[in-house]
Write a protein that holds these residues in place. Structure first.
Motif, PDB file in Angstrom:
ATOM      1  N   PHE A  90       1.073  -1.316   0.353  1.00 61.24           N
ATOM      2  CA  PHE A  90       0.014  -0.047  -0.250  1.00 61.24           C
ATOM      3  C   PHE A  90       1.175   1.179  -0.042  1.00 61.24           C
ATOM      4  O   PHE A  90       0.235   2.148   0.136  1.00 61.24           O
ATOM      5  CB  PHE A  90      -0.689  -0.184   1.285  1.00 61.24           C
ATOM      6  CG  PHE A  90      -1.767  -1.342   1.446  1.00 61.24           C
ATOM      7  CD1 PHE A  90      -2.039  -1.777   0.269  1.00 61.24           C
ATOM      8  CD2 PHE A  90      -2.862  -1.508   2.150  1.00 61.24           C
ATOM      9  CE1 PHE A  90      -2.678  -3.329  -0.041  1.00 61.24           C
ATOM     10  CE2 PHE A  90      -3.307  -2.240   2.469  1.00 61.24           C
ATOM     11  CZ  PHE A  90      -4.082  -2.969   1.234  1.00 61.24           C
ATOM     12  N   ASP A 130       1.133   1.430  -4.163  1.00 61.60           N
ATOM     13  CA  ASP A 130      -0.127   0.967  -4.459  1.00 61.60           C
ATOM     14  C   ASP A 130      -0.153   0.900  -6.445  1.00 61.60           C
ATOM     15  O   ASP A 130      -1.009   1.839  -6.684  1.00 61.60           O
ATOM     16  CB  ASP A 130      -1.019   2.272  -4.298  1.00 61.60           C
ATOM     17  CG  ASP A 130      -2.364   2.826  -3.392  1.00 61.60           C
ATOM     18  OD1 ASP A 130      -2.245   0.948  -2.183  1.00 61.60           O
ATOM     19  OD2 ASP A 130      -2.084   3.136  -2.323  1.00 61.60           O
ATOM     20  N   ARG A 152      -5.806  -1.869  -3.921  1.00 56.52           N
ATOM     21  CA  ARG A 152      -5.984  -2.629  -2.849  1.00 56.52           C
ATOM     22  C   ARG A 152      -6.923  -3.900  -2.786  1.00 56.52           C
ATOM     23  O   ARG A 152      -6.751  -4.706  -1.918  1.00 56.52           O
ATOM     24  CB  ARG A 152      -6.629  -1.911  -1.090  1.00 56.52           C
ATOM     25  CG  ARG A 152      -5.365  -0.871  -1.858  1.00 56.52           C
ATOM     26  CD  ARG A 152      -4.983   0.674  -0.132  1.00 56.52           C
ATOM     27  NE  ARG A 152      -3.771   1.249  -0.152  1.00 56.52           N
ATOM     28  CZ  ARG A 152      -4.011   2.079   0.080  1.00 56.52           C
ATOM     29  NH1 ARG A 152      -4.978   2.235   1.772  1.00 56.52           N
ATOM     30  NH2 ARG A 152      -2.688   2.611   0.728  1.00 56.52           N
TER      31      ARG A 152
END
Ligand SMILES: [Zn+2]
Ligand SMILES: [Zn+2]
Length: 262
Positions: A98, A101, A105
């Motif tokens: 994350f 990214d 997600r």
């Protein structure tokens, strides 16, 4: 002797001298290298390399979280299954990133979940990449542990809390050349991991340890990272090399004789 538990030797940056890199690793004391196949392509190349170096190079197969946008459950689990049938010692690297990214997600979570399910079914450990995804990784590792799936948090830069949850689930924690960088502030995490759960890795070609930082990383540079881990834990590099070798053999089910055919 040492084992590099995570190196991307299938990467194109090794195309011109891959065999020399393998020989240099062996000359530097590598008993084995786990070559990560983090895509169908990379896993196919890693498998060929492992086939050419039995007992020295092992391979894995999985879908990296960066590539999870294109993850296709039917297609991807099929080639991972085939790779495991052909000798892949682990599933991955998979996981959650994350920080970058590169993939949505929810796609990362879906790909990660499926690979844990596959690891359970195929009785293989998972190699997990996690960055800035602490809570989700914690949940996934607990769920995996409950299913009896073991694994490793590779190139670990997370918190003591996440490492402890992984250790409680029966997992391993692996440290890379990042522990040699001046900005590294995770000595407490390095000390949290018990002797029988510690792994060392290069993550080559990335993250060359100090004093080689900035160069293309190779398995032969791992002793710099092992020396730093030893320093943090107040022991000798020989001891860290010995225990990380035994741990890698146990986790990945590697042959105990480095020269043995598998
Ligand atoms: Zn990774
Ligand atoms: Zn990697």
């Amino acid at each position: 002797m040492f084992i590099d538990s995570h190196a991307h030797l299938a990467d194109a940056v090794f195309d011109s001298d891959r065999d020399a890199v393998v020989r240099a690793a062996q000359d530097a004391g590598a008993a084995a290298v786990v070559c990560i196949g983090a895509s169908e392509d990379a896993a196919a190349r890693a498998r060929i390399l492992a086939g050419a170096n039995p007992g020295l190079i092992y391979f894995t197969a999985g879908v990296h979280p960066h590539d999870a946008a294109a993850y296709d459950a039917a297609k991807d689990t099929l080639w991972i299954r085939e790779a495991v049938a052909a000798g892949a010692v682990a599933i991955g690297e998979c996981g959650l990133d994350f920080h970058y990214d590169h993939a949505p997600r929810d796609r990362q979570r879906a790909a990660f979940h499926d690979q844990i399910v596959l690891a359970h079914e195929l009785v293989r450990p998972v190699v997990v990449h996690t960055r800035d995804a602490e809570d989700d990784t914690l949940d996934a590792v607990r769920e995996a542990g409950d299913r009896g799936v073991t694994g490793v948090l590779h190139c670990f830069t997370g918190t003591v809390r996440l490492a402890s949850a992984a250790l409680d689930a029966g997992w391993y924690v692996s440290f890379s050349g990042i522990v040699t960088f001046s900005k590294w502030s995770g000595d407490d995490v390095v000390r949290t991991v018990p002797d029988d759960r510690l792994l060392a890795e290069t993550d080559a070609p990335y993250l060359a340890p100090v004093p080689l930082r900035g160069r293309r990383n190779e398995p032969r540079f791992l002793p710099h990272t092992i020396a730093r881990i030893a320093d943090i834990r107040g022991t000798t590099p020989e001891r860290i090399a010995e225990l990380t070798t035994a741990n890698a053999r146990r986790l990945f089910g590697l042959a105990s004789d480095p020269g043995a055919k598998v």
